[in-house]
Each structure stands twice: as C-alpha cells, then as structure tokens.
Design a protein around this motif. Structure first.
Motif, PDB file in Angstrom:
ATOM      1  N   TYR A   1       3.230   6.567  -2.352  1.00 60.07           N
ATOM      2  CA  TYR A   1       3.258   5.707  -3.542  1.00 60.07           C
ATOM      3  C   TYR A   1       4.009   4.403  -3.307  1.00 60.07           C
ATOM      4  O   TYR A   1       3.733   3.396  -3.951  1.00 60.07           O
ATOM      5  N   ASP A   2       4.953   4.397  -2.333  1.00 63.08           N
ATOM      6  CA  ASP A   2       5.598   3.135  -1.990  1.00 63.08           C
ATOM      7  C   ASP A   2       4.587   2.139  -1.405  1.00 63.08           C
ATOM      8  O   ASP A   2       4.735   0.928  -1.582  1.00 63.08           O
ATOM      9  N   THR A   3       3.584   2.682  -0.728  1.00 63.58           N
ATOM     10  CA  THR A   3       2.542   1.818  -0.167  1.00 63.58           C
ATOM     11  C   THR A   3       1.872   0.999  -1.268  1.00 63.58           C
ATOM     12  O   THR A   3       1.583  -0.195  -1.088  1.00 63.58           O
ATOM     13  N   LEU A   4       1.629   1.643  -2.390  1.00 62.39           N
ATOM     14  CA  LEU A   4       0.956   0.959  -3.496  1.00 62.39           C
ATOM     15  C   LEU A   4       1.848  -0.108  -4.122  1.00 62.39           C
ATOM     16  O   LEU A   4       1.345  -1.093  -4.697  1.00 62.39           O
ATOM     17  N   GLU A   5       3.171   0.074  -3.957  1.00 61.96           N
ATOM     18  CA  GLU A   5       4.109  -0.872  -4.563  1.00 61.96           C
ATOM     19  C   GLU A   5       4.446  -2.050  -3.647  1.00 61.96           C
ATOM     20  O   GLU A   5       4.456  -3.200  -4.078  1.00 61.96           O
ATOM     21  N   ASP A   6       4.710  -1.734  -2.345  1.00 61.30           N
ATOM     22  CA  ASP A   6       5.217  -2.802  -1.466  1.00 61.30           C
ATOM     23  C   ASP A   6       4.353  -3.066  -0.226  1.00 61.30           C
ATOM     24  O   ASP A   6       4.749  -3.815   0.671  1.00 61.30           O
TER      25      ASP A   6
END
Length: 477
Positions: free
Chosen positions: A446-451
C-alpha cells in the motif's frame, strides 16, 4: 568415492531440476530412453542465455556464425576419418548379453553392472547414427545402397570444413579467420548412464579458427591472456599452476594460439558463473588424443557426483581435416600467404553446452537453515538466470494486483524477463523464486500506491530495500 553428503546434494539438485522444470527425462510417459533429456521452460531459458553469452563472447573476436546440416552423406565421414576411427571399445556380459562401454570401472573380466556376470570383449562400436538419404528401391545393389548412406553428425565441425572454400572467399582470401556454430550433434553411446554427462543427442558450440601454421606461435592479442594464472595437468610431468604466458614459454602449451583460446575458455566459464576453483585444464594423454588432433586440452569441472568431467575441449587439429577432404576430392585447399601456399591449421574450442548446464546447476545449488526450514537456492549470476525478476502484490487485492501487473509490463518493456506471482504467502513466493534462481523479487504494497516506491529483495543476502519505481531498472542491473 563420493561421500553420502555429496551424493545427497546431487540427488537434491536433480530432484529440484525435475520439479522446477529445468530438465526432464525424454519420452518419460513411454518409460524414457537412456541418453535423451528434454529441457523444461526454465532449463530452456537458462540454456538460451548461456548460448547468447557464448555468441556475444566470440563475436567480440570478430568471428561469424554459420549453420550447417545435421545429416551428411557417407563420403564426408569417410574422408574425415570418423567411419574408421570414431568408435568405442565395448564389452558384453556372458550371462545377460548387456553391452557396455569400456571405462575405468568396466572392462574385460569385470563384473556386469546389471547381473554380476563376467564381461568379455565385444569389439569396437561405431558411435555415429546411420540413416538413409532418399528411398532405396527394392533390388538396389550394394553400391547404390552405399551412396544413399547418411550419418547424423557427431560434431558440428565438418560442416565448417567442407564449406572452407566459400568461407575463405567470404573472408577475402585472408588468414586468420574464425567461424562459429551452435547446433545438435549425435553419438550412439553404448551405455549412457550419467544424466547430462553422456548423451546421445546434445548441443555443441564450436569455434573453428583457420590460421597460417607459421603464425601459430604469435597471436596478436596474446598479451590479453598471458598473465592469467590457471591450473594445468600436462600429460607429462606434474600438475602446475602458472600463468598462460609461462606455460607457453615452458612448452607446456604448444603455441600462443592454443594458449590464447585456453585463456578465453577460462574467461567465458568464469563469466557465466562457474567457480574458478572447480575448473582445471588437462592435456590429453597421447593414446587418448582424437585421430584428428595434434594436441588437445580439456577444461574440466570438478563435479561432486562424477569427479573431474570434460566440459570444453580446446584442440589443435593441425591441417588434418582440410588435407583429408582435399585428398579425398582431389582439390586444392591451400591458401596463398606471404611465404607461399599453405594448408591452414585449425584451432578448435568445442563447448559441450549440456555438460555446462549440469555444471551450472550443481555449482549454483545451495542449502541453508532458515528458522524452522531449509532454504534451497540456485545462485545463478543475474545475467544468466532464467527469470530475472519476480513481481508480487503483497496481498491478493485488486488495487495491488493492478499496480503489480503495471510494473511487470514496465519491466518487460525494458527487456527484463519478469514473472508475476500471487500464489501463496509472500514467504512461500520468496522460497519458490530462490529455488529457481531468480536474483530479485519486487513487492508491491500500500505504500507503493502512496509514494511510488517498491520493496526490492535480493536473493543471496535476502536484504530488502525501498526503491522508487522510476529507479527500479537501475536497481536490478
């Protein structure tokens, strides 16, 4: 004698190779036939990468590649000496009538490996597969039948020799020049019992370098290899570890051309990842030399199952082949040089790609304890690994899967062979990729989707780092 630990490791390597789709017994559903193996998806991919490396390596020498037929008529092999000389001594069991090739363990008077009976001589066995070219009509006389005889080639080299006149013209009638060929060869082995080590159908990658015999002592690029230190096992005297330049000056290696290509063979084997300390160069004994060879050295790999085994031969074939074909056909294959007309000599590095495949699998296989399990890893170099990178969504959620598939397409468009995997936990996916030698795994969370960053995990150290998607290609090279 092979230790139980080494035997177990070999068995586990073979089991992994079968289970993960590297190598399968050919005709398995019909019970299999000794001496024939198929490459599964990962084995074929690994083999293609090794072949590509080999082509790239020798094209840097300025050599061109050709492709010739795998079947040739009888006169080709009469002239080359293969019909007369390409044989193996055989023994037969008095009790069960099984036939075996004579080697260090099997000979006249020994016990039959199948039933324990006594082995007795069975003469010389022709190793070439015979066939018919065209249809022999009923009542065809012996002479006509002889003309229709063909053989599957036991090496790729003859196709290069019989095209010599055209190759010379292509190279503007100048020596030296080198020709490459990768292709299938066939030998009707008497009793193949050693996996990829003794096959009836196999792949060879051969170089035929045509050179003025007066120039063999002076290779123009010898300085590039002369300081490379190698272990040599000459056919006279004790094993030595010396620089190639010293081996030539001391007469261990006959000439600079042979020494140069021994050095290049060692460089190639190191380039694809074979451990340097498990390779040495052994000179053929005088009574072991092929009928066409003036001198020959084998690059041998130290296998934990089979001991020292040949993976590359580097031969000085002299003018044997061209002179033999010229005499048989009554043609002139000499080349005009500054000192007169000469029959070129041939230096031949000949790579057994299937044996090299076995050596890569065995030497890359490692096991190590990890918490409550054993981690099995194939530590291929990243540029020959069948799969270069695997991409996982951390969880089986649509938004993560969509992003993971997007990154797979990005990598494939950048010429990476990337695999997308969602089966099982993230830990099981890591283990699965370790077993097939994938050097990097990329995880989407989910960090991929954010940053717009991903986790890159390296196979051998298992270290993980966050990398921006924009920098991903550079992180995987």
């Amino acid at each position: 004698m092979v230790s139980a630990e080494k035997e177990t490791k070999k068995d586990e390597t073979a089991e992994l190779a079968r289970r993960r789709g590297f190598i399968w017994q050919a005709f398995e559903i019909y019970g299999g036939v000794a001496g024939f193996y198929d490459y599964g998806p990962l084995g074929a991919a690994l083999k293609r990468r090794v072949e590509a490396k080999w082509r790239e390596f020798y094209r840097r020498e300025g050599f061109y590649e050709i492709e010739t037929t795998t079947i040739a008529p009888r006169p080709v092999f009469e002239s080359s000496g293969h019909l007369e000389c390409f044989t193996d001594p055989a023994v037969i069991c008095k009790r069960c009538k099984s036939v075996f090739r004579v080697d260090e363990q099997i000979g006249v008077g020994a016990s039959c490996p199948e039933c324990g009976g006594v082995l007795e001589p069975s003469g010389e066995f022709q190793l070439m597969f015979q066939t018919r070219i065209g249809v022999a009509r009923e009542g065809t006389d012996a002479q006509a039948l002889r003309k229709s005889e063909g053989y599957l080639r036991p090496e790729t080299a003859q196709g290069m020799f019989i095209n010599f006149q055209r190759l010379l013209k292509f190279n503007r009638d100048k020596l030296p020049f080198g020709i490459l060929q990768i292709g299938k060869a066939y030998r009707n082995e008497i009793s193949p019992r050693q996996s990829l080590i003794r096959l009836r159908e196999f792949t060879m990658a051969e170089v035929e370098l045509f050179v003025d015999p007066a120039e063999k002592t002076r290779h123009p690029r010898f300085d590039e290899v002369k300081n490379r230190t190698l272990p040599f096992v000459p056919n006279e005297g004790e094993p030595v570890e010396v620089r190639i330049g010293e081996a030539v000056s001391q007469g261990i290696i006959a000439n600079e051309y042979l020494g140069y290509h021994i050095g290049r063979v060692d460089e190639f084997l190191e380039c694809i990842g074979l451990p340097h300390d498990r390779v040495h160069f052994r000179q053929h004994e005088k009574d072991e030399m092929a009928h066409y060879a003036m001198d020959c050295w084998d690059a041998e790999f130290l296998s934990e199952k089979y001991g020292w085994m040949e993976i590359v031969g580097i031969a000085d074939r002299g003018d044997y082949d061209l002179s033999a074909h010229a005499a048989s056909l009554n043609i002139d294959l000499r080349v005009r040089t500054e000192t007169g007309k000469v029959v070129p000599h041939v230096i031949e590095p000949s790579f057994g790609l299937d044996r090299i495949m076995y050596a890569l699998l065995e030497s890359a296989f490692y096991e190590e304890p990890l918490e409550k399990e054993t981690r099995r890893v194939l530590r291929f170099k990243s540029d020959i690994a069948p799969i270069q990178v695997a991409v996982f969504p951390l969880l089986n959620r649509d938004e993560l899967k969509s992003k993971a598939q997007e990154i797979v397409e990005l990598l494939r468009n950048d010429s990476f062979f990337a695999e997308y995997d969602t089966a099982g936990s993230i830990g099981k996916r890591y283990r699965r990729q370790d077993e097939i030698g994938t050097p990097y795994c990329v995880t989407i969370d989910y960090d991929t989707l954010e940053d717009a960053t991903v986790t890159v995990r390296e196979r051998d150290t298992m270290k993980q780092v966050r990398v921006p998607i924009a920098d991903l290609k550079a992180a995987l090279v």
